[in-house]
Design an enzyme around this catalytic site. Structure first.
Site, PDB file in Angstrom:
ATOM      1  N   GLY A 106       3.491  32.321   5.901  1.00 30.16           N
ATOM      2  CA  GLY A 106       4.072  31.412   4.908  1.00 30.16           C
ATOM      3  C   GLY A 106       5.552  31.142   5.087  1.00 30.16           C
ATOM      4  O   GLY A 106       6.120  30.314   4.373  1.00 30.16           O
ATOM      5  N   LYS A 127      12.282  20.239 -35.361  1.00 29.60           N
ATOM      6  CA  LYS A 127      11.190  21.078 -34.873  1.00 29.60           C
ATOM      7  C   LYS A 127      11.711  22.461 -34.537  1.00 29.60           C
ATOM      8  O   LYS A 127      12.846  22.623 -34.119  1.00 29.60           O
ATOM      9  CB  LYS A 127      10.584  20.360 -33.661  1.00 29.60           C
ATOM     10  CG  LYS A 127      10.183  21.209 -32.538  1.00 29.60           C
ATOM     11  CD  LYS A 127      10.122  20.535 -31.208  1.00 29.60           C
ATOM     12  CE  LYS A 127      11.003  21.315 -30.273  1.00 29.60           C
ATOM     13  NZ  LYS A 127      11.019  20.876 -28.922  1.00 29.60           N
ATOM     14  N   ASP A 158       6.545  18.501 -19.834  1.00 25.51           N
ATOM     15  CA  ASP A 158       5.896  19.540 -19.029  1.00 25.51           C
ATOM     16  C   ASP A 158       4.443  19.698 -19.474  1.00 25.51           C
ATOM     17  O   ASP A 158       3.549  19.033 -18.971  1.00 25.51           O
ATOM     18  CB  ASP A 158       6.693  20.839 -19.158  1.00 25.51           C
ATOM     19  CG  ASP A 158       6.167  21.936 -18.233  1.00 25.51           C
ATOM     20  OD1 ASP A 158       5.120  21.732 -17.587  1.00 25.51           O
ATOM     21  OD2 ASP A 158       6.799  23.007 -18.144  1.00 25.51           O
ATOM     22  N   GLY A 204       3.138  19.426 -25.047  1.00 26.75           N
ATOM     23  CA  GLY A 204       2.914  19.922 -26.411  1.00 26.75           C
ATOM     24  C   GLY A 204       3.875  19.292 -27.401  1.00 26.75           C
ATOM     25  O   GLY A 204       3.472  18.765 -28.441  1.00 26.75           O
ATOM     26  N   THR A 205       5.166  19.300 -27.063  1.00 30.93           N
ATOM     27  CA  THR A 205       6.201  18.756 -27.950  1.00 30.93           C
ATOM     28  C   THR A 205       5.968  17.268 -28.214  1.00 30.93           C
ATOM     29  O   THR A 205       5.966  16.816 -29.359  1.00 30.93           O
ATOM     30  CB  THR A 205       7.597  18.939 -27.316  1.00 30.93           C
ATOM     31  OG1 THR A 205       7.832  20.331 -27.139  1.00 30.93           O
ATOM     32  CG2 THR A 205       8.688  18.345 -28.182  1.00 30.93           C
TER      33      THR A 205
END
Length: 317
Positions: free
Chosen positions: A44, A198, A228, A231-232
């Site tokens: 790798g 929030k 990402d 959710g937010t």
């Protein structure tokens, strides 16, 4: 753009994180991408070879530090070392998406500031300049002791919505931290802003509290820098609809879109998710709701301005 840079001292290289964007930037500039290869040993380890002379050249390397983040960071560091040892005059790193930017401060005791560590690594490797787009926190510019040009995605996103001629617009920040970004878009679209208050109990877990501002019967555009796990943004969109918004669009510069993101967006109240191509988006994530805008001409123009010692800020002021 013309191809007047074809035989110049300006060289453009791409690593593996976002080849399509690099090719588009090269095309915009009328350039060929520099010849280099990235191979791996069987364990790798990354091996990079630059396959043309770059002695005395002003080199620009395009690499987002996106998934797999650590692989792409090592590619970049090794490339910088190769360029330095091949006597490049300047090594300009174009990072459309700067990974680890969310770790920009000590929010709790005994935490690292990984965004600063990454800045140290790039400088120590031999980078002479950074060109970045929409850093998660603008103060990351101060983590570098080399020049950094910070480009903005807001004008590209704003132009898209401006051309849609939506009525009764409100620009919504999904949290307190994004208010400056929402204000920039609101100024461009001549619209008011609203803020979602929030709490975030832990990373990647969001909980909507209440909405500051009038969104009843309005068309809302949620703006963030990174989406990402989504959710937010999906919680925010659903909360806006519950509080009387007519329809909800969402946009961001960096479409990380990991884990359950696409499923959440598909099942949410979001009508369209507008993103830029700072991160290469896998085919299976390209749903009908996803609109991808290109930043190639912005970055191409910024590279030329840096090369010609012209102002970069005039691109988005």
């Amino acid at each position: 753009m013309s191809n007047k840079y074809l035989n110049s001292n300006l060289k453009l290289f791409s690593l593996n994180s976002n080849k399509p964007l690099a090719e588009e930037i090269a095309k915009e500039m009328g350039l060929e991408l520099g010849k280099s290869s990235v191979a791996r040993f069987s364990d790798g380890e990354i091996q990079i070879n630059i396959e043309e002379s770059i002695r005395g050249c002003e080199v620009f390397v395009i690499q987002s530090t996106s998934f797999p983040v650590n692989e792409h960071i090592m590619e970049l560091l090794i490339m910088i070392d190769a360029l330095k040892r091949a006597s490049a005059k300047t090594i300009n790193i174009v990072i459309p998406y700067y990974g680890y930017a969310r770790q920009d401060r000590k929010a709790r005791s005994r935490e690292p500031i990984t965004a600063k560590l990454l800045a140290n690594l790039l400088e120590t490797a031999g980078a002479t300049r950074i060109i970045a787009l929409d850093l998660h926190a603008p103060q990351i510019q101060g983590f570098f002791d080399i020049p950094i040009d910070h480009l903005m995605g807001v004008p590209i996103l704003s132009d898209y919505f401006s051309n849609k001629n939506l009525d009764e617009l409100v620009i919504v920040s999904p949290d307190h931290g994004g208010v400056t970004r929402a204000r920039k878009m609101a100024d461009r679209l001549k619209a008011p802003i609203a803020i979602i208050d929030k709490r975030r109990p832990k990373p990647n877990v969001a909980e909507v509290m209440n909405i500051i501002g009038n969104i009843d019967g309005k068309t809302c555009i949620l703006i963030d820098d990174i989406i990402d796990t989504a959710g937010t943004i999906t919680l925010a969109a659903n909360a806006l609809v519950e509080h009387g918004a007519k329809e909800v669009y969402a946009c961001c510069t960096h479409a990380v879109l990991s884990g359950p993101a696409m499923e959440r967006i598909q099942n949410s109240s979001i009508k369209e998710l507008v993103v830029t191509n700072t991160i290469s988006i896998a085919e299976e994530k390209k749903i009908d709701k996803l609109i991808e805008l290109s930043i190639a001409s912005l970055i191409g123009e910024a590279i030329i301005r840096v090369y010609e010692d012209q102002s970069v800020s005039t691109l988005f002021d």
